[in-house]
Structures are given as structure tokens and as C-alpha cells.
Design a protein around this motif. Structure first.
Motif, PDB file in Angstrom:
ATOM      1  N   SER A 167       5.699   1.161   6.910  1.00 35.54           N
ATOM      2  CA  SER A 167       5.222   0.128   5.995  1.00 35.54           C
ATOM      3  C   SER A 167       5.491  -1.247   6.598  1.00 35.54           C
ATOM      4  O   SER A 167       6.605  -1.533   7.036  1.00 35.54           O
ATOM      5  CB  SER A 167       5.956   0.270   4.656  1.00 35.54           C
ATOM      6  N   LEU A 168       4.467  -2.082   6.613  1.00 38.78           N
ATOM      7  CA  LEU A 168       4.641  -3.431   7.156  1.00 38.78           C
ATOM      8  C   LEU A 168       5.668  -4.215   6.332  1.00 38.78           C
ATOM      9  O   LEU A 168       6.551  -4.874   6.889  1.00 38.78           O
ATOM     10  CB  LEU A 168       3.295  -4.158   7.152  1.00 38.78           C
ATOM     11  N   TYR A 169       5.577  -4.118   5.015  1.00 41.49           N
ATOM     12  CA  TYR A 169       6.536  -4.840   4.172  1.00 41.49           C
ATOM     13  C   TYR A 169       7.955  -4.315   4.419  1.00 41.49           C
ATOM     14  O   TYR A 169       8.914  -5.076   4.391  1.00 41.49           O
ATOM     15  CB  TYR A 169       6.177  -4.702   2.685  1.00 41.49           C
ATOM     16  N   ARG A 222      -6.222   1.936   6.085  1.00 45.71           N
ATOM     17  CA  ARG A 222      -5.162   2.483   5.242  1.00 45.71           C
ATOM     18  C   ARG A 222      -5.652   3.784   4.625  1.00 45.71           C
ATOM     19  O   ARG A 222      -6.727   3.822   4.012  1.00 45.71           O
ATOM     20  CB  ARG A 222      -4.785   1.477   4.137  1.00 45.71           C
ATOM     21  N   GLU A 226       2.365 -13.886   5.166  1.00 45.67           N
ATOM     22  CA  GLU A 226       1.176 -13.229   5.727  1.00 45.67           C
ATOM     23  C   GLU A 226      -0.074 -13.720   5.016  1.00 45.67           C
ATOM     24  O   GLU A 226      -0.021 -14.155   3.875  1.00 45.67           O
ATOM     25  CB  GLU A 226       1.263 -11.692   5.566  1.00 45.67           C
ATOM     26  N   GLU A 265      -7.480  -3.279   6.321  1.00 45.53           N
ATOM     27  CA  GLU A 265      -6.721  -4.511   6.101  1.00 45.53           C
ATOM     28  C   GLU A 265      -6.529  -5.252   7.421  1.00 45.53           C
ATOM     29  O   GLU A 265      -6.101  -4.654   8.405  1.00 45.53           O
ATOM     30  CB  GLU A 265      -5.338  -4.189   5.522  1.00 45.53           C
ATOM     31  N   ARG A 302      -5.779  -2.590  10.293  1.00 45.82           N
ATOM     32  CA  ARG A 302      -5.384  -1.201  10.001  1.00 45.82           C
ATOM     33  C   ARG A 302      -6.338  -0.573   8.990  1.00 45.82           C
ATOM     34  O   ARG A 302      -6.696  -1.208   8.004  1.00 45.82           O
ATOM     35  CB  ARG A 302      -3.984  -1.158   9.374  1.00 45.82           C
ATOM     36  N   PHE A 359       0.842  -1.194   0.000  1.00 44.14           N
ATOM     37  CA  PHE A 359       0.000   0.000   0.000  1.00 44.14           C
ATOM     38  C   PHE A 359       0.883   1.252   0.000  1.00 44.14           C
ATOM     39  O   PHE A 359       0.647   2.192  -0.757  1.00 44.14           O
ATOM     40  CB  PHE A 359      -0.904  -0.032   1.235  1.00 44.14           C
ATOM     41  N   THR A 360       1.908   1.228   0.842  1.00 43.78           N
ATOM     42  CA  THR A 360       2.793   2.394   0.942  1.00 43.78           C
ATOM     43  C   THR A 360       3.432   2.719  -0.406  1.00 43.78           C
ATOM     44  O   THR A 360       3.403   3.874  -0.854  1.00 43.78           O
ATOM     45  CB  THR A 360       3.897   2.110   1.990  1.00 43.78           C
ATOM     46  N   TYR A 384     -11.626  -2.921   0.359  1.00 45.70           N
ATOM     47  CA  TYR A 384     -11.255  -1.687  -0.337  1.00 45.70           C
ATOM     48  C   TYR A 384     -12.496  -0.955  -0.817  1.00 45.70           C
ATOM     49  O   TYR A 384     -13.486  -1.584  -1.201  1.00 45.70           O
ATOM     50  CB  TYR A 384     -10.356  -2.014  -1.547  1.00 45.70           C
TER      51      TYR A 384
HETATM   52  C1  16G Z   1      -1.038  -4.038   0.408  1.00 45.49           C
HETATM   53  C2  16G Z   1      -1.460  -5.487   0.434  1.00 45.49           C
HETATM   54  C3  16G Z   1      -1.449  -6.078   1.797  1.00 45.49           C
HETATM   55  C4  16G Z   1      -0.148  -5.795   2.528  1.00 45.49           C
HETATM   56  C5  16G Z   1       0.108  -4.314   2.523  1.00 45.49           C
HETATM   57  C6  16G Z   1       1.414  -3.925   3.155  1.00 45.49           C
HETATM   58  C7  16G Z   1      -3.731  -6.289  -0.281  1.00 45.49           C
HETATM   59  C8  16G Z   1      -4.795  -6.121  -1.263  1.00 45.49           C
HETATM   60  N1  16G Z   1      -2.680  -5.526  -0.328  1.00 45.49           N
HETATM   61  O1  16G Z   1      -2.038  -3.221   0.864  1.00 45.49           O
HETATM   62  O2  16G Z   1      -1.589  -7.472   1.676  1.00 45.49           O
HETATM   63  O3  16G Z   1      -0.166  -6.270   3.848  1.00 45.49           O
HETATM   64  O4  16G Z   1       0.133  -3.845   1.185  1.00 45.49           O
HETATM   65  O5  16G Z   1       1.433  -2.533   3.101  1.00 45.49           O
HETATM   66  O6  16G Z   1      -3.880  -7.136   0.525  1.00 45.49           O
HETATM   67  P1  16G Z   1       2.463  -1.632   3.853  1.00 45.49           P
HETATM   68  O7  16G Z   1       3.814  -2.198   3.572  1.00 45.49           O
HETATM   69  O8  16G Z   1       2.245  -0.283   3.301  1.00 45.49           O
HETATM   70  O9  16G Z   1       2.133  -1.696   5.321  1.00 45.49           O
END
Ligand code: 16G
Length: 254
Positions: free
Chosen positions: A178-180, A147, A236, A157, A145, A101-102, A242
Motif C-alpha cells: 500500500s502506498l499510504y 488497481r 500527493e 491511478e 498503477r 484502495f488497500t 475508476y
Molecule cells: C486510493 C486513493 C488514492 C491513493 C490510494 C493509495 C483516489 C480516488 N483514491 O485509491 O488517491 O493514492 O488510495 O492506495 O484517488 P494504497 O495505499 O492502497 O496504495
């Protein structure tokens, strides 16, 4: 025009001698009403019939203007309810690359953020245990969260991650990070592939309140994503809602 909340839309007659097509003039009139705040986000605009009577043009001409504004993302329709003013740009999300998302919002010049609704550790139910190949009852971090892009809610999410793989995750500032980003930087987990399913749905009352700040039900997209690392190990499971009025998913076909 009695009964319409937007009389000044129709004050000046359309210029039938002008080289500008009538439907473009109607469109400009409506856009001008948005810009001046006469028509506000989520407000219903007059019906096709009302507009055609007020402007003295055919319904087809009105439809041409409304269709163009719908594909531009300025209006959206709810079957049986009418046509409404959209409250921000339409987000077109290509379904090609695995992004967060970020990353998606930054690429659009929007400021991403999150509002944590809930963050806790739960016991894995049978489904989650099977998915993550862990024992039932093992701990799973569950994070809910909202978003936001430029402070506006776009999605809710709910993410599940085996707790043993992310010790201390819930102590992080998940409102702004950002979670990722955290997964890769602090836990050495690289997101490499994902399987996603998407379906149209009606939001629950609670989802409606969180996403739209009212209780007028609008279509949403329910998206579930299962994400894996380069070795195929699941990182995950995410269940998301959405906004259907702001999110369009696009696919290139060859
Ligand atoms: C996206 C992903 C989600 C993931 C997130 C991490 C969907 C449709 N999209 O939104 O799975 O957890 O990105 O986002 O599920 P972040 O790194 O910005 O926190």
C-alpha cells in the motif's frame, strides 16, 4: 426464440399459478443463466421487448425484474446499447472517510493488488510545482498503477509525489504494498485530509483496454485527489479513472 443467443432461458414456461410473483421468476431465470454461464460477464441480455415477447408478459413486468437486478449490481445499462451482465459485485464506496484502495478492498474481503504500468521521475510542470509549492523543474515521482481487487482491474491511478520527500520509492515492491502504508511507515508521512473531485467521463481507448480488456467504451469516473498531512502540507496529487460499471460512490445526507 429466433435471434436470441439464450434459447434455454425460455424453455420452461413461467408458473402463473405460483405465489412467486412473475417478475421474481424472470429474475431467477436470468440469475440461473448467469450461474450456469449461459449469460456471461459483459454479454448483452435480450432487450426488454424480446424478453416480454419470449416470456409472454408485459414489458413493465420485465422492467421490474431488470430494475431489481440493476440495483442489486447484477446488470448494468449503457444508454442506446442495451443491458449487460456485470462481471462482479458492485463496489459501494461511501464518501466519508479518507481511506486507501488497500484498506477499502480489505474491508470488503477482497484481495488488493496493483500492476505497475509506469514509474519514473519527471520534472514538475507549472501546475504541479504550484500545487506542491516547489520550484518548477524539481523532480516529481509519477507512478501509474492499475488497481485490482481479486485480480480484477477496478481503476487506473496516476500519483504524483515530490521526489525529495520519498527517496527510493520507485525501488519498492509497489505491486503488493500500500502506498499510504509505505508513506507512513517509511517516510513518516501521515495522510490526514484530502480534497477530491469526481466527474463522469468516457475512457480513452487505452484506458478501456486496461480496465475492461476490450474496446467497448463504457462510462468511467475521473477522480482527482489532493492529499495533505496533518499540517496541511500536500503529500500527493492523484488522477484516477475508476470503472463506472463497478464503482458507486455513496453519500449520507442529513
Ligand atoms: C486510493 C486513493 C488514492 C491513493 C490510494 C493509495 C483516489 C480516488 N483514491 O485509491 O488517491 O493514492 O488510495 O492506495 O484517488 P494504497 O495505499 O492502497 O496504495
Amino acid at each position: 426464440m429466433a435471434g436470441l443467443a439464450t434459447p434455454d432461458l425460455f424453455e420452461a414456461p413461467l408458473d402463473r399459478e405460483s405465489p412467486t410473483p412473475i417478475f421474481v421468476q424472470i429474475r431467477r431465470r436470468l440469475e440461473d443463466a448467469f450461474d450456469r454461464g449461459v449469460l456471461r460477464p459483459h454479454q448483452r441480455i435480450p432487450s426488454e421487448r424480446q424478453l416480454s415477447e419470449a416470456f409472454g408478459v408485459s414489458r413493465m413486468t420485465v422492467r421490474q425484474a431488470l430494475d431489481a437486478m440493476t440495483s442489486d449490481g447484477r446488470l448494468y445499462s449503457l444508454p442506446g446499447k442495451g443491458t449487460f451482465v456485470r462481471d462482479g459485485p458492485l463496489i459501494e464506496q461511501p464518501l466519508l472517510h479518507l481511506t486507501s484502495f488497500t484498506q477499502d478492498m480489505l474491508a470488503r474481503g477482497l484481495r488488493p493488488s496493483s500492476r505497475i504500468v509506469d514509474g519514473r521521475t519527471v520534472s514538475a510542470n507549472y501546475e504541479l510545482a504550484r500545487m506542491f509549492r516547489i520550484a518548477p523543474q524539481e523532480n516529481i515521482v509519477r507512478l501509474v498503477r492499475i488497481r485490482l481487487a481479486d485480480e480484477e482491474p477496478l481503476a487506473i491511478e496516476t500519483v504524483y509525489i515530490p521526489a525529495a520527500t520519498v527517496p527510493g520509492l520507485l525501488d519498492r515492491d509497489l505491486n503488493n504494498e500500500s502506498l499510504y502504508g509505505i508513506l507512513s511507515r517509511d517516510y513518516g508521512q501521515t495522510v490526514a485530509s484530502a480534497h477530491q473531485t469526481i466527474e463522469a467521463a468516457e475512457p480513452t481507448t487505452e484506458e478501456c483496454r486496461l480496465l475492461f480488456n476490450d474496446d467497448l467504451p463504457r462510462p468511467v469516473l475521473r477522480i482527482s485527489r489532493v492529499t495533505a498531512d496533518p499540517s496541511g502540507r500536500m503529500i500527493e496529487y492523484v488522477s484516477s479513472v475508476y470503472r463506472g460499471d463497478r464503482y458507486h460512490l455513496t453519500v449520507e445526507l442529513r
